[in-house]
Design a protein around this motif. Structure first.
Motif, PDB file in Angstrom:
ATOM      1  N   GLN A 101      51.510  64.694   8.855  1.00 13.66           N
ATOM      2  CA  GLN A 101      50.010  65.034   8.949  1.00 13.66           C
ATOM      3  C   GLN A 101      49.840  65.405  10.361  1.00 13.66           C
ATOM      4  N   TRP A 102      49.252  66.603  11.218  1.00 11.36           N
ATOM      5  CA  TRP A 102      49.116  66.682  12.499  1.00 11.36           C
ATOM      6  C   TRP A 102      47.563  67.251  12.271  1.00 11.36           C
ATOM      7  N   HIS A 103      46.440  66.690  12.998  1.00 14.08           N
ATOM      8  CA  HIS A 103      45.311  67.176  13.207  1.00 14.08           C
ATOM      9  C   HIS A 103      44.959  67.381  14.865  1.00 14.08           C
ATOM     10  N   ASP A 104      43.553  67.724  15.084  1.00 14.09           N
ATOM     11  CA  ASP A 104      43.274  68.007  16.468  1.00 14.09           C
ATOM     12  C   ASP A 104      43.150  66.642  17.146  1.00 14.09           C
ATOM     13  N   GLU A 105      42.740  65.584  16.221  1.00 18.84           N
ATOM     14  CA  GLU A 105      42.708  64.186  16.840  1.00 18.84           C
ATOM     15  C   GLU A 105      44.032  63.819  17.333  1.00 18.84           C
ATOM     16  N   ASP A 106      44.968  64.234  16.651  1.00 22.05           N
ATOM     17  CA  ASP A 106      46.259  63.933  17.023  1.00 22.05           C
ATOM     18  C   ASP A 106      46.752  64.358  18.377  1.00 22.05           C
ATOM     19  N   ARG A 107      46.429  65.678  18.496  1.00 17.87           N
ATOM     20  CA  ARG A 107      46.634  66.417  19.851  1.00 17.87           C
ATOM     21  C   ARG A 107      45.864  65.772  20.965  1.00 17.87           C
ATOM     22  N   ARG A 108      44.582  65.256  20.592  1.00 21.11           N
ATOM     23  CA  ARG A 108      43.583  64.822  21.680  1.00 21.11           C
ATOM     24  C   ARG A 108      44.311  63.267  22.223  1.00 21.11           C
ATOM     25  N   ALA A 109      44.941  62.522  20.944  1.00 22.73           N
ATOM     26  CA  ALA A 109      45.667  61.259  21.119  1.00 22.73           C
ATOM     27  C   ALA A 109      46.975  61.547  22.047  1.00 22.73           C
ATOM     28  N   THR A 110      47.738  62.445  21.780  1.00 26.05           N
ATOM     29  CA  THR A 110      48.827  62.693  22.481  1.00 26.05           C
ATOM     30  C   THR A 110      48.618  63.143  23.995  1.00 26.05           C
TER      31      THR A 110
END
Length: 300
Positions: A101-110
């Motif tokens: 699972q990869w979402h926009d919030e994952d990118r922001r967290a990264t």
């Protein structure tokens, strides 16, 4: 007494978007419930220090709110800021991502992880939910194309798979140091704080569809006696309709919450509990910084 020769100690921040298993992982490591868990975002609203002790070292975990892209209320801004500040001046950052699972919030967290200090570990959680394990390698490769991590781990926090291996590696990565906290400590938070969280957990589970984000809990009285502990708590909501929902017809809903919360609190403090709950309205408290501070959201 701890043998200081070769002893390791340090801080490990646990970051990620909501519901990737941050609190579940910390509870699993400590074998004790310190952080409440539900399927709803914003379950964790505070930075919680969870202190793991081992003859070889001490890991001070920083459990953090999930990093999210929700509407910009004062509460949402504060939750993201709490997570962002936790990434600074730590020895290691664990970045939890749900397998597949990869979402926009994952990118922001990264991006927040990459801006933080210390070594960085990508932790792929919930691998037990992926039938084709071969799909995990290209999934991780796509992350590593854009972001650099020191190591990658694959775990299931809920099923306790490879968690011990992760903890062993963390201990090796920390600097040599005497313990940062007395071995009798498991957190920097008070018992009153955990009691309020246990009540909020039951409210979140009971009203997860109606109002999981518009309620909070404060402890008005905490009075331990020899055979019983008396606890008075207030449940704060934003509107009259929300108050009616929590109370329920004839008080049935709040009574059910009280019964379940009391059982959780008794297990936590190892004492019989007399729990009394009240529901009060504080209009628009989620978007009022002064109200947030007064309700205990000002981080130490």
């Amino acid at each position: 007494m701890v043998d200081k020769k070769g002893f390791k100690a340090g801080y490990v921040a646990v970051l990620g978007r909501p519901n990737v298993g941050k609190s579940t992982l910390i509870n699993q490591v400590l074998q004790q419930k310190l952080s409440i868990v539900s399927h709803k975002p914003q379950t964790t609203r505070h930075q919680i220090l969870a202190i793991y002790h081992n003859p070889k070292g001490q890991i001070v975990f920083l459990d953090t709110p999930g990093i999210h892209n929700q509407k910009k209320t004062a509460l949402n801004k504060q939750l993201n800021q709490t997570a962002r500040s936790s990434a600074q001046e730590v020895d290691v950052i664990l970045h939890l991502v749900e397998a597949g699972q990869w979402h926009d919030e994952d990118r922001r967290a990264t991006e927040i992880v990459m801006s933080g200090g210390g070594q960085k570990i990508l932790v792929i959680n919930k691998v037990d939910l992926v039938d084709e394990k071969s799909e995990l390698l290209p999934f991780v490769d796509n992350i590593l194309i854009n972001f650099s991590y020191d190591e990658v781990f694959y775990i299931s926090a809920l099923k306790n798979k490879q968690v011990d291996h992760l903890v062993s590696r963390l201990l090796n990565m920390l600097p040599e140091s005497p313990p940062l906290y007395d071995p009798s400590f498991i957190s920097d938070r008070s018992t009153r704080f955990f009691v309020s969280e246990l009540i909020r957990e039951q409210l979140t589970l009971r009203f997860h569809q109606e109002l999981p984000y518009s309620l909070t809990v404060t402890i008005d009285a905490y009075e331990p006696e020899e055979s019983i502990t008396h606890i008075h708590a207030t449940i704060w909501v934003e509107r009259e309709q929300q108050k009616r929902i929590i109370i329920g017809r004839g008080g049935a809903a709040i009574k059910q919450v009280g019964v379940k919360a009391r059982a959780e609190i008794e297990d936590f403090i190892q004492s019989r509990v007399n729990l009394k709950l009240w529901v009060k309205i504080k209009s628009a408290w989620t978007d009022d910084q002064q109200a947030l501070d007064g309700l205990g959201y000002k981080e130490p």
